[in-house]
Design a protein around this motif. Structure first.
Motif, PDB file in Angstrom:
ATOM      1  N   GLU A 137       0.813  -1.222   0.000  1.00 16.00           N
ATOM      2  CA  GLU A 137       0.000   0.000   0.000  1.00 16.00           C
ATOM      3  C   GLU A 137       0.841   1.265   0.000  1.00 16.00           C
ATOM      4  OE1 GLU A 137      -2.506  -3.315   1.512  1.00 16.00           O
ATOM      5  OE2 GLU A 137      -0.448  -2.619   1.822  1.00 16.00           O
ATOM      6  N   LEU A 138       2.120   1.155   0.327  1.00 13.42           N
ATOM      7  CA  LEU A 138       2.989   2.329   0.296  1.00 13.42           C
ATOM      8  C   LEU A 138       3.057   2.918  -1.110  1.00 13.42           C
ATOM      9  CD1 LEU A 138       4.910   3.977   2.201  1.00 13.42           C
ATOM     10  CD2 LEU A 138       6.780   2.619   1.241  1.00 13.42           C
ATOM     11  N   SER A 139       2.821   2.093  -2.121  1.00 15.11           N
ATOM     12  CA  SER A 139       2.857   2.562  -3.511  1.00 15.11           C
ATOM     13  C   SER A 139       1.744   3.565  -3.802  1.00 15.11           C
ATOM     14  CB  SER A 139       2.752   1.378  -4.475  1.00 15.11           C
ATOM     15  OG  SER A 139       1.517   0.697  -4.309  1.00 15.11           O
ATOM     16  N   LEU A 140       0.771   3.677  -2.903  1.00 16.93           N
ATOM     17  CA  LEU A 140      -0.300   4.661  -3.079  1.00 16.93           C
ATOM     18  C   LEU A 140       0.197   6.077  -2.847  1.00 16.93           C
ATOM     19  CD1 LEU A 140      -3.183   2.788  -1.203  1.00 16.93           C
ATOM     20  CD2 LEU A 140      -2.783   2.910  -3.679  1.00 16.93           C
ATOM     21  N   LEU A 141       1.361   6.208  -2.227  1.00 16.51           N
ATOM     22  CA  LEU A 141       1.932   7.538  -1.960  1.00 16.51           C
ATOM     23  C   LEU A 141       2.679   8.010  -3.205  1.00 16.51           C
ATOM     24  CD1 LEU A 141       3.204   7.054   1.709  1.00 16.51           C
ATOM     25  CD2 LEU A 141       0.950   7.781   0.879  1.00 16.51           C
ATOM     26  N   THR A 142       1.937   8.399  -4.203  1.00 19.70           N
ATOM     27  CA  THR A 142       2.517   8.742  -5.493  1.00 19.70           C
ATOM     28  C   THR A 142       3.286  10.055  -5.491  1.00 19.70           C
ATOM     29  OG1 THR A 142       0.415   9.745  -6.150  1.00 19.70           O
ATOM     30  CG2 THR A 142       0.765   7.437  -6.738  1.00 19.70           C
TER      31      THR A 142
END
Length: 288
Positions: free
Chosen positions: A123-128
């Motif tokens: 979910e860290l990939s949501l921090l675009t």
């Protein structure tokens, strides 16, 4: 023996931190009644064991510093700080990254160093919008795969973990400009870095690298730090690139002749080192 001054204050805070009452928590965090003019709340070093929900009332908050506490989790209410750009959680007791952090879509800078992390959620990939990530001095034995999904990342601090290599997927980070790998277990210079021509800074200080390849083809490179390795040569670089390490002012061949093959790197330090200039630049960029 009587305790006076800061020592007594810290002792009292340490006791109060275990008491969940609202009054006791208010004592730890001080007055949080109005939104600060600079939209920043700094609760570092308060011996907090739980996040003060009082801070969640400031929906316009941009910077939140929770460094040097005893936090192990964060409440779901934190997602209300949707405009947060800088979040400091370093020097705490996190064993995993709280999922609520991944809901803060405006984050530019995230400090997670000096915790007990060994993995990061997808979910860290949501921090675009994330541009700078500090995960130094944790328990990573391999680079979390999700990091290669952070397309806008410019600065990556991985120092003082247990990394032995870097994955090829790291090359996807075309915006990455500096990577800090000091105090790991690298026995060879990571091949993927040889393909990352856009890097400005490479730090592999305090590893186990014995021989360095040429870095002269990395046209964007400005600084390479390779000190405290048992190396027999210095990395060749193009003109104007600064080298920090053995034989930095000599040729690669000169280093080959003088190399001590029996030298071992010193053990990693217990504390992180944050380049003040880089941190200032990153925070200025996040604030704009």
């Amino acid at each position: 023996m009587w305790l006076e001054g800061p020592t007594m204050g810290n002792t009292i805070r340490g006791v109060v931190a275990f008491i969940p009452s609202e009054k006791c928590q208010a004592f730890l965090v001080g007055e949080l009644k109005e939104m600060p003019i600079d939209r920043m709340v700094d609760l570092s070093g308060r011996q907090l064991r739980r996040f003060p929900l009082l801070a969640c009332r400031f929906s316009e908050l941009v910077k939140l510093y929770l460094s040097d506490n005893h936090l192990q989790s964060l409440p779901q209410e934190l997602e209300g700080l949707s405009k947060l750009q800088i979040l400091a959680l370093d020097f705490n007791h996190f064993r995993e990254l709280p999922q609520v952090v991944c809901s803060l879509k405006q984050l530019n800078i995230l400090y997670l160093g000096n915790n007990r992390l060994h993995s990061l959620p997808w979910e860290l990939s949501l921090l675009t919008e994330l541009k700078a990530l500090w995960i130094e001095t944790n328990y990573f034995s391999e680079l979390p795969a999700v990091i290669s999904q952070l397309a806008n990342l410019k600065t990556l601090h991985l120092g003082y973990n247990q990394l032995r290599s870097l994955p090829e997927e790291l090359g996807r980070l075309k915006e990455l400009r500096s990577i800090w790998l000091s105090g790991n277990l690298l026995s060879e210079f990571p091949p993927v870095l040889l393909e990352m021509h856009f890097l400005d800074v490479i730090d592999v200080d305090r590893n186990r690298i014995r021989r360095f390849p040429s870095l002269a083809h990395l046209r964007g490179l400005k600084l390479v730090i390779y000190d405290h390795n048992p190396c027999v040569n210095a990395p060749a670089v193009s003109e104007g690139v600064r080298r920090v390490g053995r034989w930095a002012n000599n040729t690669e061949e000169a280093g080959e002749e003088k190399g001590n093959r029996d030298e071992q790197p010193p053990p990693p330090a217990d504390t992180k080192e944050l380049p003040a200039e880089e941190q200032s630049e990153a925070e200025q960029e996040a604030a704009t």
